[in-house]
Design a protein around this motif. Structure first.
Motif, short mmCIF file in Angstrom:
data_model
loop_
_atom_site.label_atom_id
_atom_site.label_comp_id
_atom_site.label_asym_id
_atom_site.label_seq_id
_atom_site.Cartn_x
_atom_site.Cartn_y
_atom_site.Cartn_z
N UNK A 167 47.72 36.48 44.65
CA UNK A 167 46.26 36.29 44.69
C UNK A 167 45.72 36.52 46.10
N UNK A 168 46.41 35.98 47.10
CA UNK A 168 45.93 36.15 48.49
C UNK A 168 45.90 37.62 48.87
N UNK A 169 46.94 38.34 48.49
CA UNK A 169 47.00 39.77 48.84
C UNK A 169 45.87 40.53 48.15
N UNK A 170 45.61 40.18 46.87
CA UNK A 170 44.55 40.88 46.14
C UNK A 170 43.18 40.55 46.73
N UNK A 171 42.97 39.29 47.07
CA UNK A 171 41.68 38.88 47.65
C UNK A 171 41.44 39.61 48.97
N UNK A 172 42.50 39.77 49.76
CA UNK A 172 42.35 40.48 51.04
C UNK A 172 41.91 41.92 50.81
N UNK A 173 42.24 42.45 49.63
CA UNK A 173 41.83 43.84 49.33
C UNK A 173 40.45 43.87 48.65
N UNK A 174 39.83 42.68 48.51
CA UNK A 174 38.46 42.65 47.98
C UNK A 174 38.35 42.26 46.51
N UNK A 175 39.42 41.73 45.91
CA UNK A 175 39.36 41.39 44.48
C UNK A 175 38.87 39.96 44.26
N UNK A 176 38.38 39.69 43.03
CA UNK A 176 38.08 38.32 42.59
C UNK A 176 39.26 37.87 41.76
N UNK A 177 39.91 36.80 42.18
CA UNK A 177 41.16 36.43 41.50
C UNK A 177 41.16 34.97 41.04
N UNK A 178 41.62 34.79 39.80
CA UNK A 178 41.82 33.44 39.27
C UNK A 178 43.31 33.27 39.03
N UNK A 179 43.90 32.25 39.67
CA UNK A 179 45.32 31.95 39.44
C UNK A 179 45.42 30.99 38.26
N UNK A 180 46.29 31.30 37.30
CA UNK A 180 46.54 30.36 36.20
C UNK A 180 48.01 29.97 36.25
N UNK A 181 48.27 28.68 36.30
CA UNK A 181 49.66 28.20 36.38
C UNK A 181 49.67 26.75 35.90
N UNK A 182 50.73 26.34 35.15
CA UNK A 182 50.76 24.94 34.70
C UNK A 182 51.20 23.98 35.80
N UNK A 183 51.76 24.50 36.89
CA UNK A 183 52.34 23.62 37.90
C UNK A 183 51.33 23.32 39.02
N UNK A 184 50.79 22.10 38.96
CA UNK A 184 49.86 21.66 40.01
C UNK A 184 50.61 21.67 41.35
N UNK A 185 51.90 21.30 41.30
CA UNK A 185 52.70 21.22 42.54
C UNK A 185 52.81 22.59 43.20
#
Ligand code: SAM
Length: 240
Positions: free
Chosen positions: A75-93
């Protein structure tokens, strides 16, 4: 059903049990996950991820979901390239472990691949990096990914795969003997890393994975091997 769906390591388990055990693994490894990745892969996971992100074409209005996004590397790499990113993951940790380094633009959402919290045909691209083998049911997750992608939307998956013959025996030995010991030494979690290795060993190889993606309804499914097939990027398009 994939050969992974009812297994945890070498055990046969119910899907519920499998999903609880997988959650526990990532809860345990979360604080040292990024560090362990660097140790285990001698830093090559960074090269694969860099290549993966540069492989994905997107426009500035695209909404990209990074499924099983964990600590937010992709997500960080995509955002640095100008993307809008939503991370989905069950692990809050896992998501919390990444929050220190995350950019403000990365949105974290708790959820699972088998039941994505998005409307039909609402997402432009869905990426998943080293996550698809952790789904309780890979085929359900692939159908669900197909459901949320817009017509023309694309699925990009980076995952370990079947390395080519000359290096396969060395790779298997490394996985069998070195990784669990590194897991014990660096992360203090040998069993958790044993699970990760078992899940890599049993994971469908390149062509099997291609068929599973096609069975979920995707078209134009192709793949590209990285590092002699140790890792592989699969791409599929929702043509409906
Ligand atoms: C090996 S990590 C990969 C993290 C990150 N994408 C990367 O490339 O480093 C796998 C991730 O899958 C997540 N996961 C496990 N079961 C899942 C499920 N059913 N749906 C979505 N994500 C899941 C875990 O919580 C974990 O963060």
């Amino acid at each position: 059903m994939s050969k992974l769906d009812n297994t945890f390591g070498q055990q046969t388990v119910s899907q519920n049990e499998r999903s609880n055990k997988i959650r526990r693994v990532f809860q345990l490894v979360a604080p040292r996950y990024d560090l362990m990745n660097d140790f285990m892969s001698f830093g090559t996971h960074r090269i694969w991820k860099h290549f993966f992100v540069n492989f994905i074409p997107f426009s500035s209005n695209d909404i990209i979901v990074d499924l099983a996004g964990g600590t937010g590397d992709i997500a960080r790499k995509l955002v640095k390239k100008g993307a809008h990113v939503i991370v989905v993951d069950p692990s809050i940790e896992m998501m919390q472990a990444g929050e220190k380094t995350n950019l403000r633009q990365v949105i974290n959402v708790a959820g699972i691949g088998e039941r994505l919290p998005f409307a039909d045909s609402s997402i432009d691209k869905l990426t998943i990096s080293f996550g698809i083998r952790n789904m309780t049911s890979m085929s359900d997750a692939l159908k669900e990914i197909h459901r949320v992608l817009k017509p023309g939307g694309q699925y990009y998956c980076l995952e370990f795969s079947q390395p080519m013959m000359p290096i396969r025996p060395f790779y298997n030995l490394y996985n069998q003997y070195v990784i669990p010991r590194l897991g014990a030494l660096v992360a203090g979690q040998p069993e958790a890393y044993q699970y990760l290795i078992e899940s890599i060993k049993r994971f469908p190889h390149q062509e099997e994975m291609k068929s599973l993606i096609e069975e979920a309804g995707f078209s134009e499914v192709t793949y590209r091997n990285l590092f002699f097939g140790i890792a592989c990027i699969h791409i599929g398009t929702n043509k409906s």
